[in-house]
Design a protein around this motif. Structure first.
Motif, short mmCIF file in Angstrom:
data_model
loop_
_atom_site.label_atom_id
_atom_site.label_comp_id
_atom_site.label_asym_id
_atom_site.label_seq_id
_atom_site.Cartn_x
_atom_site.Cartn_y
_atom_site.Cartn_z
N VAL A 121 0.83 -1.46 -0.03
CA VAL A 121 -0.02 0.03 -0.21
C VAL A 121 0.88 1.27 -0.08
CG1 VAL A 121 -1.49 1.45 1.23
CG2 VAL A 121 -2.05 -1.21 1.01
N THR A 122 1.86 1.21 0.86
CA THR A 122 2.88 2.38 0.85
C THR A 122 3.67 2.79 -0.55
OG1 THR A 122 3.24 1.83 3.30
CG2 THR A 122 4.84 3.39 1.76
N ALA A 123 3.81 1.61 -1.27
CA ALA A 123 4.74 1.54 -2.23
C ALA A 123 3.64 2.16 -3.28
CB ALA A 123 5.24 0.21 -2.93
N PHE A 124 2.46 1.78 -3.36
CA PHE A 124 1.45 2.19 -4.35
C PHE A 124 1.11 3.77 -4.17
CE2 PHE A 124 -2.92 3.06 -5.77
CZ PHE A 124 -2.74 2.43 -7.27
N SER A 127 4.11 5.52 -5.80
CA SER A 127 3.99 5.27 -7.27
C SER A 127 3.08 6.52 -7.88
CB SER A 127 3.71 3.98 -7.79
OG SER A 127 4.65 3.03 -7.15
N VAL A 128 1.88 6.60 -7.29
CA VAL A 128 1.00 7.26 -7.58
C VAL A 128 1.41 8.73 -7.36
CG1 VAL A 128 -1.31 8.37 -7.13
CG2 VAL A 128 -0.93 5.99 -7.16
N SER A 129 2.06 9.15 -6.43
CA SER A 129 2.55 10.49 -6.20
C SER A 129 3.73 10.81 -7.33
CB SER A 129 3.44 10.65 -4.93
OG SER A 129 4.06 11.80 -4.71
N LEU A 204 9.22 4.60 -17.49
CA LEU A 204 8.01 3.86 -16.81
C LEU A 204 8.15 3.36 -15.74
CD1 LEU A 204 7.84 1.14 -19.70
CD2 LEU A 204 6.46 3.39 -19.61
N GLU A 205 9.11 4.34 -15.08
CA GLU A 205 9.37 3.86 -13.49
C GLU A 205 8.09 4.15 -12.44
OE1 GLU A 205 12.20 3.91 -11.40
OE2 GLU A 205 13.46 3.25 -12.94
N ALA A 206 7.44 5.11 -12.53
CA ALA A 206 6.21 5.34 -11.79
C ALA A 206 5.10 4.45 -12.20
CB ALA A 206 5.94 7.01 -11.74
N TRP A 207 4.95 4.51 -13.42
CA TRP A 207 3.92 3.13 -13.63
C TRP A 207 4.45 1.66 -13.30
CZ3 TRP A 207 -0.60 4.83 -14.87
CH2 TRP A 207 -0.91 6.31 -15.41
N LEU A 208 5.69 1.39 -13.61
CA LEU A 208 6.10 0.02 -12.94
C LEU A 208 6.07 -0.25 -11.47
CD1 LEU A 208 7.73 -2.42 -13.22
CD2 LEU A 208 9.91 -1.16 -13.37
N GLY A 209 6.16 1.08 -10.70
CA GLY A 209 5.99 1.23 -9.49
C GLY A 209 4.88 0.81 -8.93
#
Length: 396
Positions: A121-124, A127-129, A204-209
């Motif tokens: 959840v924290t990683a998500f 990533s959204v940020s 694609l860093e954030a989307w991959l995250g």
């Protein structure tokens, strides 16, 4: 609980092992020692990987690598919790918990599942940020080399920890090993994203995250579901049930083994009970000797303490009763969803017919089936009362 005295079970050692688990552990080791040693290996590997990846992630502005480092730290924490849980599970039984503390291992696996969920959840959120406020990554050969090494380490670690967990029947180690393998896939995905950026200039860093976070969350949910299922109590494993019943039925005096129930007080501490069918000509002394032999054999061969052995008496002296049994069996077997019938006995003094039936959980109306069976038997034998008991489909 005379069976405990009979076999002089030393459950205070905290090293209770079934026969199959004992075969998979080297001589001189205990189950707990294997779990602790394996967990320490996981802690050291994950802390080192987390340190390297954290530095690489911050220097390269890679959200995926940074999240991977956080994930490694959560894995190290999981291994620490596994060690603590294993130590607590090995505590000596006491007056409040006479069966010991083995079930703490299931709580440990539950805590690990929540840690994985929290990390996901924290990683998500991170990533959204990063999707909303993107930062351009800056990869170097050293950074990508460290990530590649991390992939290899996680593959080896995951296989080692999971295999060890299966050998010693540790849900916590199995969960940690599965998570480590998942981490290897995540790190490999990070390398793929870096390659795409270096070749095509597309980040694609954030989307991959976000994808990584979703995978972590799913893994945590799966782990939690499996652990809670064990805490609730699961059906006796088919192979285990058949082995125990075969051991019991192996005695020439036993005409059938039924109603096997096992209570789990830890991954390798099972206490249970079983019913056996014996001829009505056996004396109390004969039955006592037989039940003691059954208890001893099942403990030695299957690592299960039978707290009790119930008796079903089988009519063997009256041909008329034998004919009644065949007729009653035909009535019962005429119904769908009847899995088994046992415990048939006719008490001529009380004019009573007794039997137990096992009905499939899939039956739409078990009570209606029981009522119909009872009515048909009463109609066939109006001078007898019918004592019909429904047994649950607990074991194969």
């Amino acid at each position: 609980m005379h069976i405990i005295k009979l076999y002089k079970i030393n459950i205070e050692r905290g090293n209770r092992m079934s026969k199959e688990t004992h075969k998979n552990i080297k001589s001189g080791d205990s189950r707990h020692q294997v779990i602790v040693r394996t967990s320490i290996v996981g802690i050291l590997a994950n802390v080192l990987l987390a340190g390297f990846k954290a530095v690489v992630g911050m220097l390269s502005h890679s959200i995926a690598i940074t999240l991977d480092a956080v994930n490694n730290l959560s894995d190290a924490l999981s291994s620490i919790i596994t060690i603590v849980g294993t130590k607590l599970a090995g505590k000596r039984p006491d007056k409040k918990h006479p069966m010991g503390y083995g079930r703490i291992e299931y709580l440990t696996a539950t805590i690990i599942a929540f840690i994985v969920l929290y990390a996901g959840v924290t990683a998500f959120k991170e990533s959204v940020s990063a999707i909303i406020h993107p930062a351009k990554p800056d990869y170097t050969a050293v950074a990508l080399g460290i990530v590649a090494v991390g992939v290899l380490v996680k593959v080896v670690l995951g296989r080692f920890v999971k295999a060890t967990g299966k050998r010693v029947r540790s849900d916590s180690l199995i969960a940690s090993g599965t998570d480590a393998t998942m981490d290897a896939v995540i790190s490999a995905s990070t390398l793929a994203a870096a390659g795409i950026y270096l070749i095509f200039g597309i980040s694609l860093e954030a989307w991959l995250g976000a994808i990584i976070a979703a995978v972590i969350i799913k893994s945590g949910i799966d782990m939690l579901r499996e652990t809670l299922s064990e805490i609730l109590g699961e059906r006796v494993q088919k192979e285990k049930a058949r082995e125990i019943k075969a051991a019991v039925a192996g005695f020439p005096e036993v005409q059938g083994a039924y109603d096997l129930i096992l209570h789990n007080y830890g991954p390798d501490f099972l206490i249970g009970s079983v019913h056996v069918a014996v001829a009505d000509t056996m004396t109390a002394g004969d039955i006592d000797k037989l039940t003691r032999r059954i208890m001893h054999k099942v403990y030695v061969e299957n690592g299960v303490m039978l707290e009790g052995v119930g008796i079903y008496s089988v009519n063997t002296r009256d041909p008329k009763v034998m004919a009644m049994r065949d007729a009653v069996m035909a009535i019962v077997e005429d119904h769908d969803h009847i899995l088994q019938t046992h415990g048939f006995y006719v008490d001529e003094a009380l004019r009573r017919i007794s039997l137990d039936v096992v009905i499939d959980f899939a039956a739409p109306d078990a009570e209606a089936i029981l009522s119909d069976i009872r009515s048909r038997i009463e109609a066939a034998y109006p001078n007898y009362t019918v004592q019909l008991t429904r047994d649950l489909d607990i074991s194969d």
